[in-house]
Write an enzyme that holds these catalytic residues in place. Structure first.
Site, short mmCIF file in Angstrom:
data_model
loop_
_atom_site.label_atom_id
_atom_site.label_comp_id
_atom_site.label_asym_id
_atom_site.label_seq_id
_atom_site.Cartn_x
_atom_site.Cartn_y
_atom_site.Cartn_z
N CYS A 85 -12.97 56.83 40.65
CA CYS A 85 -12.43 55.95 41.67
C CYS A 85 -11.77 56.78 42.78
O CYS A 85 -12.46 57.47 43.50
CB CYS A 85 -11.48 54.93 41.05
SG CYS A 85 -11.17 53.49 42.11
N HIS A 202 -14.65 52.68 36.31
CA HIS A 202 -13.60 53.27 35.47
C HIS A 202 -14.03 53.35 34.00
O HIS A 202 -13.79 52.41 33.22
CB HIS A 202 -12.34 52.41 35.55
CG HIS A 202 -11.59 52.53 36.82
ND1 HIS A 202 -10.60 53.46 37.04
CD2 HIS A 202 -11.70 51.83 37.97
CE1 HIS A 202 -10.11 53.33 38.25
NE2 HIS A 202 -10.76 52.34 38.85
N GLU A 204 -12.58 55.10 31.73
CA GLU A 204 -11.37 55.17 30.91
C GLU A 204 -10.81 53.79 30.59
O GLU A 204 -10.02 53.64 29.66
CB GLU A 204 -10.31 56.05 31.58
CG GLU A 204 -9.50 55.40 32.69
CD GLU A 204 -10.23 55.24 34.01
OE1 GLU A 204 -9.60 54.76 34.97
OE2 GLU A 204 -11.43 55.58 34.09
#
Length: 224
Positions: A85, A202, A204
């Site tokens: 990002c 994302h 994560e």
């Protein structure tokens, strides 16, 4: 492996990255950018957020901090480096990869789940997947539209440098499945070395079973 998660003023995904990596039994710690990278750094994550408030343009100021010189040096040595990002914006601005990220086609901040098609399964970031596999991961950005010149795009495609493309649930790469207007639905790309990658979605935030699913785990396994 010891992964340094670089924290700038305005970063807000650094804790997410550390938690996700720790869940995969990877030793990870947040590192304030002014302190530089620890000598035992074996991997680097440049996380999401709004470094320097996105002044000038997203990632532009963070890309010119001294710590990014250290990141580039480690990248040249083959150390795994991932920008996510805002980290992807920083990575492009710092010259780690081709292209740039700019304002979404909608001109709005978008926070939603999207589908990604794995374009290659022979890189550290995608070895846990099959080519053509479809992942579901979240996005959260206002400047996520990938832009690149026609000449550089041709080179990127020729070198198989695209990691992920936005697609529908069946793996079809269509304009309707493109959340932000990215050129050719590109969601993630490799650097000159396959150990360097940036991506707008994302991973994560898609590693814990109870929070966002687990489709992003494979990306972070590059650090294990």
């Amino acid at each position: 492996m010891t992964v340094s998660v670089v924290q700038f003023g305005g970063s807000n995904c650094d804790r997410d990255a550390v938690r996700a990596l720790s869940h995969l039994d990877v030793d990870a710690e947040r590192v304030w950018h002014e302190d530089g990278l620890p000598a035992d750094t074996d991997g680097v994550v440049v996380p999401g957020g709004f470094s320097y408030g996105d002044y000038l343009r997203a990632g532009a100021m963070a890309a010119r901090t001294p710590v990014m010189d250290e990141v580039r040096s480690l990248a040249e040595e083959g150390v795994p480096v991932l920008g996510v990002c805002n980290g992807a914006q920083i990575g492009c601005e710092a010259g780690l990869t081709e292209g740039a990220f700019t304002t979404n086609r909608s001109a709005r901040f978008q926070c939603e789940h999207v589908h990604l098609r794995v374009e290659r399964a022979d890189t550290p970031w995608t070895r846990a997947y099959d080519e053509g596999e479809v992942l579901e991961v979240p996005i959260a950005h206002g400047e996520g539209r990938f832009e690149i010149s026609d000449e550089r795009l041709a080179r990127l495609n020729g070198e198989n440098g695209v990691l992920f493309r936005y697609c529908d649930a069946d793996g079809n790469v269509t304009d309707e499945a493109n959340p932000n207007g990215s050129t050719e639905n590109v969601a993630g790309v490799l650097g000159e070395r396959e150990t360097v990658a940036v991506m707008m979605p994302h991973p994560e935030r898609a590693t814990l079973p109870d929070v966002g699913g687990t489709d992003g785990r494979g990306v972070l396994r590059a650090f294990s």
